[in-house]
Write a protein that holds these residues in place. Structure first.
Motif, PDB file in Angstrom:
ATOM      1  N   ILE A  82     -59.685   3.642   1.611  1.00  0.00           N
ATOM      2  CA  ILE A  82     -59.852   3.152   2.978  1.00  0.00           C
ATOM      3  C   ILE A  82     -58.650   3.587   3.806  1.00  0.00           C
ATOM      4  N   ASP A  83     -58.917   4.149   4.974  1.00  0.00           N
ATOM      5  CA  ASP A  83     -57.828   4.557   5.856  1.00  0.00           C
ATOM      6  C   ASP A  83     -57.068   3.335   6.364  1.00  0.00           C
ATOM      7  N   ASN A  84     -55.772   3.525   6.527  1.00  0.00           N
ATOM      8  CA  ASN A  84     -54.933   2.474   7.098  1.00  0.00           C
ATOM      9  C   ASN A  84     -54.858   2.658   8.609  1.00  0.00           C
ATOM     10  N   LEU A  85     -55.171   1.606   9.344  1.00  0.00           N
ATOM     11  CA  LEU A  85     -55.188   1.657  10.806  1.00  0.00           C
ATOM     12  C   LEU A  85     -54.061   0.810  11.370  1.00  0.00           C
TER      13      LEU A  85
ATOM     14  N   VAL B 215     -29.969  12.105  21.159  1.00  0.00           N
ATOM     15  CA  VAL B 215     -30.765  11.541  20.058  1.00  0.00           C
ATOM     16  C   VAL B 215     -29.899  11.459  18.803  1.00  0.00           C
ATOM     17  N   VAL B 216     -29.910  10.288  18.176  1.00  0.00           N
ATOM     18  CA  VAL B 216     -29.112  10.118  16.958  1.00  0.00           C
ATOM     19  C   VAL B 216     -29.936   9.720  15.738  1.00  0.00           C
ATOM     20  N   ASP B 217     -31.105   9.124  15.953  1.00  0.00           N
ATOM     21  CA  ASP B 217     -31.953   8.794  14.801  1.00  0.00           C
ATOM     22  C   ASP B 217     -33.396   8.664  15.247  1.00  0.00           C
ATOM     23  N   HIS B 218     -34.276   8.655  14.266  1.00  0.00           N
ATOM     24  CA  HIS B 218     -35.715   8.599  14.552  1.00  0.00           C
ATOM     25  C   HIS B 218     -36.457   8.126  13.310  1.00  0.00           C
ATOM     26  N   LYS B 219     -37.476   7.311  13.511  1.00  0.00           N
ATOM     27  CA  LYS B 219     -38.330   6.896  12.411  1.00  0.00           C
ATOM     28  C   LYS B 219     -39.699   6.527  12.964  1.00  0.00           C
ATOM     29  N   GLY B 220     -40.612   6.268  12.055  1.00  0.00           N
ATOM     30  CA  GLY B 220     -41.943   5.854  12.473  1.00  0.00           C
ATOM     31  C   GLY B 220     -43.006   6.892  12.202  1.00  0.00           C
ATOM     32  N   LEU B 221     -44.198   6.622  12.735  1.00  0.00           N
ATOM     33  CA  LEU B 221     -45.377   7.442  12.529  1.00  0.00           C
ATOM     34  C   LEU B 221     -46.011   7.766  13.869  1.00  0.00           C
ATOM     35  N   PRO B 222     -46.889   8.770  13.926  1.00  0.00           N
ATOM     36  CA  PRO B 222     -47.547   9.089  15.194  1.00  0.00           C
ATOM     37  C   PRO B 222     -48.198   7.854  15.802  1.00  0.00           C
ATOM     38  N   GLY B 223     -47.873   7.578  17.061  1.00  0.00           N
ATOM     39  CA  GLY B 223     -48.379   6.390  17.720  1.00  0.00           C
ATOM     40  C   GLY B 223     -47.492   5.186  17.584  1.00  0.00           C
TER      41      GLY B 223
ATOM     42  N   ALA C  23     -45.947  22.473  30.097  1.00  0.00           N
ATOM     43  CA  ALA C  23     -45.641  21.057  30.276  1.00  0.00           C
ATOM     44  C   ALA C  23     -46.906  20.255  30.536  1.00  0.00           C
ATOM     45  N   GLN C  24     -47.752  20.770  31.409  1.00  0.00           N
ATOM     46  CA  GLN C  24     -49.032  20.094  31.672  1.00  0.00           C
ATOM     47  C   GLN C  24     -49.900  20.083  30.415  1.00  0.00           C
ATOM     48  N   ALA C  25     -49.851  21.181  29.653  1.00  0.00           N
ATOM     49  CA  ALA C  25     -50.610  21.241  28.408  1.00  0.00           C
ATOM     50  C   ALA C  25     -50.091  20.217  27.401  1.00  0.00           C
ATOM     51  N   ALA C  26     -48.766  20.101  27.290  1.00  0.00           N
ATOM     52  CA  ALA C  26     -48.188  19.133  26.357  1.00  0.00           C
ATOM     53  C   ALA C  26     -48.574  17.714  26.745  1.00  0.00           C
ATOM     54  N   ALA C  27     -48.548  17.427  28.038  1.00  0.00           N
ATOM     55  CA  ALA C  27     -48.978  16.104  28.503  1.00  0.00           C
ATOM     56  C   ALA C  27     -50.442  15.863  28.162  1.00  0.00           C
ATOM     57  N   GLY C  28     -51.264  16.897  28.370  1.00  0.00           N
ATOM     58  CA  GLY C  28     -52.680  16.763  28.042  1.00  0.00           C
ATOM     59  C   GLY C  28     -52.916  16.538  26.561  1.00  0.00           C
ATOM     60  N   ARG C  29     -52.209  17.296  25.732  1.00  0.00           N
ATOM     61  CA  ARG C  29     -52.352  17.116  24.285  1.00  0.00           C
ATOM     62  C   ARG C  29     -51.856  15.735  23.865  1.00  0.00           C
ATOM     63  N   ALA C  30     -50.766  15.265  24.484  1.00  0.00           N
ATOM     64  CA  ALA C  30     -50.262  13.925  24.168  1.00  0.00           C
ATOM     65  C   ALA C  30     -51.289  12.858  24.519  1.00  0.00           C
ATOM     66  N   MET C  31     -51.994  13.066  25.617  1.00  0.00           N
ATOM     67  CA  MET C  31     -52.975  12.066  26.044  1.00  0.00           C
ATOM     68  C   MET C  31     -54.192  12.007  25.127  1.00  0.00           C
ATOM     69  N   THR C  32     -54.457  13.075  24.371  1.00  0.00           N
ATOM     70  CA  THR C  32     -55.542  12.986  23.391  1.00  0.00           C
ATOM     71  C   THR C  32     -55.210  11.972  22.314  1.00  0.00           C
ATOM     72  N   LEU C  33     -53.936  11.840  21.970  1.00  0.00           N
ATOM     73  CA  LEU C  33     -53.523  10.829  21.003  1.00  0.00           C
ATOM     74  C   LEU C  33     -53.412   9.454  21.656  1.00  0.00           C
TER      75      LEU C  33
ATOM     76  N   THR D  65     -56.127   2.829  18.135  1.00  0.00           N
ATOM     77  CA  THR D  65     -55.477   2.631  16.845  1.00  0.00           C
ATOM     78  C   THR D  65     -55.064   3.980  16.270  1.00  0.00           C
ATOM     79  N   ILE D  66     -54.124   3.931  15.356  1.00  0.00           N
ATOM     80  CA  ILE D  66     -53.665   5.123  14.661  1.00  0.00           C
ATOM     81  C   ILE D  66     -54.296   5.117  13.278  1.00  0.00           C
ATOM     82  N   ASN D  67     -54.911   6.226  12.931  1.00  0.00           N
ATOM     83  CA  ASN D  67     -55.427   6.371  11.575  1.00  0.00           C
ATOM     84  C   ASN D  67     -54.344   7.005  10.724  1.00  0.00           C
ATOM     85  N   LEU D  68     -53.745   6.210   9.860  1.00  0.00           N
ATOM     86  CA  LEU D  68     -52.662   6.693   9.013  1.00  0.00           C
ATOM     87  C   LEU D  68     -53.163   7.398   7.770  1.00  0.00           C
ATOM     88  N   GLY D  69     -54.486   7.428   7.600  1.00  0.00           N
ATOM     89  CA  GLY D  69     -55.034   8.033   6.404  1.00  0.00           C
ATOM     90  C   GLY D  69     -54.855   7.125   5.202  1.00  0.00           C
ATOM     91  N   ALA D  70     -55.127   7.658   4.052  1.00  0.00           N
ATOM     92  CA  ALA D  70     -55.047   6.862   2.819  1.00  0.00           C
ATOM     93  C   ALA D  70     -53.965   7.357   1.878  1.00  0.00           C
TER      94      ALA D  70
END
Length: 1011
Positions: free
Chosen positions: A585-588, A668-676, A914-924, A929-934
């Motif tokens: 089951i995918d994790n959401l 930027v000094v650190d980063h963590k997390g998942l898409p979304g 830049a407009q393309a990146a914004a557009g691609r970001a808006m698809t996410l 919800t984020i589908n983290l997969g299994a």
């Protein structure tokens, strides 16, 4: 073909079903926006479907495009209408009324199974190869065409009754007729492309008279597995394999003669290099390849390296000259070319078996009529008129342009513009209602608990790409004897609509509970085949893909027998592994709909503004103490547009926007997390306090740095400067230039060398821009531009022509004989070879301007790459997910790139990306919800010894010891990297989809016959 859900939104009309139109439609669909996609042809796909390979990866184009073609049909927000044209437009942005006219197909697409029996009636139907064969009355444009249905040209059919009788599905519609309808749309994207120039009008090249003179597209079709010779390289005159092939560049382009156009088509040089390389790959030293060129315009990302490979690794000969004519050499239809190269005035004659004319793009009469219907302006070359600061916006509000209809360009630029137009079209949508949020429903998942494994194995042949090397029938026969295999079939083009439907139905009919696909990489095709399983009622994780393309046929194309045996082994391993698979089951996780944009230059500012204007909270972080980036150092564009005015207005809009928070002096000094669900930490000056920002997506628009070289007396003599510095001086102190007599410019300084092998793209246009602006100030000025190749691609060629017309002297030099510069009082002397005269020349220059281009800020990009776990190219730019299809997406989901952080580009191109990146970001961000997969790690608490090894080993700090005294891993934070599972001494941790039992089963399956 209707969209798979009902909606009350006014859709975007996308005109043109080529790769640009498909990409725009898919981006809008991913963002849950409705699309009406039309094309005048019977099937979508456009020009790309006629190609055999794409540079610089030399991938199979059908394999590259097919997931997009299939997606174009299955997306629930897309309404596809082939054979349809726009014949009327009324209204305004947000509320257009369009009149659509659909031509008769004479075939019912719902009934047609594309069985091919009609082809037996018309055997001369082969493909759609322009200029090489004729179409029969029944025509499908290419394998796996979408819609996957034939069409009939009734005016060519002599016996309609016989045609009807041959179709077992009764799909022929004798009475089909033209249909006219009116539709309401909010915006329009024009992606109709352009025609490929046909060179019959160029009498000097003998096209149409000399049978072995072909165009580059025709040569592509000859080399293609879906072409008229099924991939066998044969001369049109006698079917013999050629031994010597020549390519002549700029056939019909960059000229002033009858039938020629002045602009550059941008792709032809790379097209010829690719065809020459692919020819040498297949035939090695059996064929000699030569390219005649004026300027080798390999200005794209890593394209210069590709050109160098052509020469060094494949021994493609490059001859700098433009032959005037092609003549018949003898009665065997061989061809003679007479030419003179710059370095030698001797007339040379060579005989070739074939000559390929590199022909570019031309707008068609239909395109001009469409522009008139839409009410949009065209430029002097009959392409869409746009401007530097609105590069995909037409002259009519609400109508946007992308791809070759806007200007001649390559696939990555087309894909970028398509995403940009999708972004801008999103401005005209209203917020969706609950009814608009309905998603496609899948059948209930079948419970396979306790069932004996029943495996279905489907082996793709993909034409020459797999089937041309592997004996697919032999592989299928072998697979049918493997344990638990209930069905083994050849799937043809497995990701095509017909094959997908066949696999789906086979799973249902044969009650299969596991599936193995022998085909392309799971990286590109797993999602599609998982969707097939879901449609058949199976858990999508009951799938294994044996990659017999990248891991077999691509690397063993010279050994058919070994490749076939390896295909069997890879599929046997996958079949053994899928036995151990089990439903997952995918994790959401709830998605954060805010965005982080790194970089406050033109790209970052535009990306932030587009996201904010469409309702998203944006954090715009800039390392410097002010916004603007490199654009602050550029007074004007090549057409004279004022950059400072544009930039000031852009910054004002961003700083005043209620949804944008600007953070300057931020590192930027650190980063963590998942898409979304990202968290990024900053150190912010001057107080140097720490701040963490939560956001759903990240756009990297960190730019590049002007290259500062230690050469040609730069920073050692006042008369020597860079092109950027010269541009600033022209704008600030024009009176200074009035006293100058001579200016010399040297191109490719610090670029196209071992330490920085690529082209910086913007240098030639910068030199021409400054030369023209200098002449505006001082018309009597002598300007010498010393170049290796003038790369004024597209319509920039017009400025190059104007510079030559106004007296700018262009002199070519080679990397082996660079100019020599010496101080001479307040000026410098520049010594160089003049190739036409064969003599050295010395110019006393009042100013020497060096075209140094851009390079990455290596320390900054290296730090960001490490923090965000992003790969970079060899020269330090961020590496996109796919060179052609995903030029904006980065390899880590949720990360996108824009502007010079991706590769050097001009202001207009940076705005587009830049407009393309914004557009691609808006698809996410359109998802709730984020589908983290299994693919996450799980702990067996009975085996856990609380040793803390996993806690210490995890690079993301996810495992912890819970109150019950065993290790716990939060699936919403787990990256599925497997480090903890590998380190656990008790084997208490397993990564789902990569469990020990599954991996061991694969190994046993692979090695079971090894003694």
């Amino acid at each position: 073909m209707k969209a798979n859900h009902k909606s009350h939104q006014q859709p975007t009309l996308v005109i043109g079903g080529g790769i640009g139109g498909i990409k725009a439609a898919l981006d809008l669909s991913e963002a849950k926006k409705d699309v009406l996609l039309i094309d005048k042809a019977p099937a979508i796909g456009g020009l790309l479907t006629q190609l055999d390979r794409t540079f610089p990866t030399n991938n199979c184009d059908i394999c590259t495009l097919s997931p997009n073609l299939s997606a174009g049909a299955r997306q629930e927000h897309i309404d596809l209408m082939p054979l349809t044209q726009v014949t009327g437009v009324e209204g305004e942005a947000g509320n257009f009324t369009v009149t659509l006219t659909t031509a008769p197909r004479y075939i019912d697409t719902e009934k047609c199974t594309a069985c091919g029996l009609c082809l037996d009636k018309y055997p001369k139907y082969i493909s759609f190869t322009p200029g090489l064969d004729h179409r029969a009355p029944t025509c499908m444009r290419y394998p796996k065409a979408m819609p996957h249905s034939f069409s009939v040209k009734m005016d060519q059919c002599d016996d309609i009754a016989a045609l009807e009788a041959v179709c077992p599905a009764n799909a022929i519609l004798r009475q089909d007729e033209t249909r006219i309808q009116k539709r309401q749309v909010g915006s329009i994207i024009v992606a109709v492309g352009a025609d490929v120039f046909s060179p019959e009008i160029l009498d000097n090249y003998g096209y149409g008279k000399l049978p072995n003179v072909v165009t580059s597209l025709e040569y592509e079709r000859i080399m293609s597995a879906s072409g008229p010779t099924l991939g066998e390289l044969q001369r049109p005159s006698d079917g013999r394999q050629p031994q010597k092939i020549a390519w002549i560049q700029c056939a019909g382009s960059r000229g002033q003669n009858k039938g020629e156009v002045s602009y550059c088509s941008s792709v032809c040089c790379m097209f010829a290099l690719k065809e020459a390389i692919v020819t040498k790959e297949r035939f090695k030293d059996d064929i000699e390849t030569t390219i005649f060129y004026m300027d080798m315009r390999t200005f794209g990302k890593d394209y210069e390296i590709y050109a160098q490979r052509a020469v060094d690794d494949f021994h493609v000969q490059l001859k700098r000259c433009r032959p005037h004519s092609i003549m018949s050499a003898d009665a065997d239809d061989n061809l003679k070319i007479a030419f003179v190269q710059d370095e030698d005035s001797t007339l040379i004659e060579e005989v070739y078996d074939m000559v390929v004319l590199s022909t570019g793009f031309r707008p068609s009469a239909e395109t001009r009529q469409l522009a008139d219907t839409l009410g949009i302006e065209l430029n002097e070359h009959s392409f869409a008129r746009t401007d530097n600061f609105s590069p995909v916006t037409s002259s009519r509000p609400g109508i946007y342009t992308c791809g070759v209809f806007e200007s001649p360009k390559d696939i990555p630029e087309t894909m970028t513009q398509a995403s940009a137009t999708a972004c801008l079209a999103g401005r005209h949508y209203i917020q969706p209602t609950a009814a608009d949020r309905q998603e496609l429903e899948y059948p209930p998942e079948r419970d396979i608990t306790g069932e004996i494994p029943r495996i279905g194995i489907f082996v793709c042949d993909c034409g020459d790409n797999i089937g041309g090397i592997v004996e697919v029938a032999d592989v299928v026969s072998y697979c049918s004897m493997l344990p638990y295999v209930a069905v083994a079939q050849s799937a043809g083009y497995g990701c095509g609509r017909e094959s997908v439907e066949n696999i789906t139905q086979t799973i249902i009919d044969e009650k299969l509970n596991r599936v193995v696909i022998g085909g392309c990489s799971p990286r590109t095709h797993e999602t599609q085949f998982q969707d097939v399983l879901r449609r058949a009622g199976l858990n999508k994780y009951m799938l294994e893909i044996a990659n017999i393309r990248e891991q077999d046929t691509w690397v063993h194309s010279d050994n058919f027998i070994a490749a076939t045996e390896k295909a069997k082994e890879l599929i046997r391993m996958a079949a053994a592994g899928v036995v151990e698979s089990h439903p997952l089951i995918d994790n959401l996780l709830e998605l954060d709909k805010s965005a982080l944009v790194l970089g406050g230059g033109v790209s970052g500012l535009n990306a932030a503004l587009e996201l904010a204007d469409q309702g998203h909270t944006v954090y715009l972080a800039e390392q410097a103490d002010q916004l603007g980036g490199l654009a602050r150092q550029i007074p004007r564009t090549i057409d004279g547009s004022d950059v400072s005015v544009y930039l000031s207005d852009l910054i004002d809009k961003v700083e005043a926007h209620e949804k944008i928070e600007v953070i300057t002096n931020a590192v930027v000094v650190d980063h963590k997390g998942l898409p979304g669900k990202f968290k990024t930490g900053f150190q912010i000056a001057p107080q140097m306090y720490y701040r963490q920002i939560e956001h759903g997506v990240t756009i990297l628009a960190t730019g590049a740095a002007p290259n500062r070289v230690d050469d040609y007396l730069l920073d050692k003599h006042a008369a020597v400067c860079t092109q950027m510095e010269l541009g600033q001086s022209i704008d600030a102190t024009p009176e200074k230039m009035s006293a100058w007599e001579n200016v010399v410019m040297i191109q490719c300084v610090g670029s196209r060398i071992a330490d920085n092998p690529n082209c910086s793209r913007i240098c030639c246009q910068a030199a021409v821009k400054n030369a023209l602006h200098l002449l505006d100030t001082n018309p009597d000025l002598n300007i010498f531009i010393l170049y290796r190749d003038m790369r004024t691609y597209g319509f920039l060629e017009d400025y190059y022509l104007e510079a030559r017309r106004r007296g700018v002297i262009f002199i070519q030099y080679t990397v082996d004989t660079p100019p020599v510069v010496a101080a001479d009082g307040q000026g410098v002397t520049v010594t160089f070879n003049e190739p036409m005269l064969g003599k050295k020349m010395v110019v006393a220059a009042d100013c020497l301007a060096l075209s140094t281009g851009f390079k990455t800020d290596d320390e900054a990009t290296e730090d960001l790459a490490k923090i965000f776990h992003l790969p970079r190219t060899g020269d330090g730019f961020f590496l996109e997910d796919h060179t052609k299809l995903k030029p904006v997406d980065l390899t880590v989901p949720g990360f996108f790139v824009a502007g010079c952080a991706h590769a050097p580009k001009n202001i207009g191109e940076s705005i587009t990306q830049a407009q393309a990146a914004a557009g691609r970001a808006m698809t996410l961000l359109a998802q709730d919800t984020i589908n983290l997969g299994a693919t996450v790690a799980r702990v067996d608490k009975e085996k856990c010894a609380t040793c803390l090894v996993c806690v210490r080993a995890c690079p993301y700090g996810v495992p912890f010891i819970n109150e019950d005294r065993y290790s716990e891993i939060d699936p919403s934070k787990c990256h599925g990297c497997g480090t903890c599972a590998a380190e656990c001494p008790a084997r208490a941790i397993q990564v789902m989809r990569y469990e020990d039992s599954l991996m061991m089963a694969k190994l046993e399956g692979l090695l079971e016959r090894v003694e």
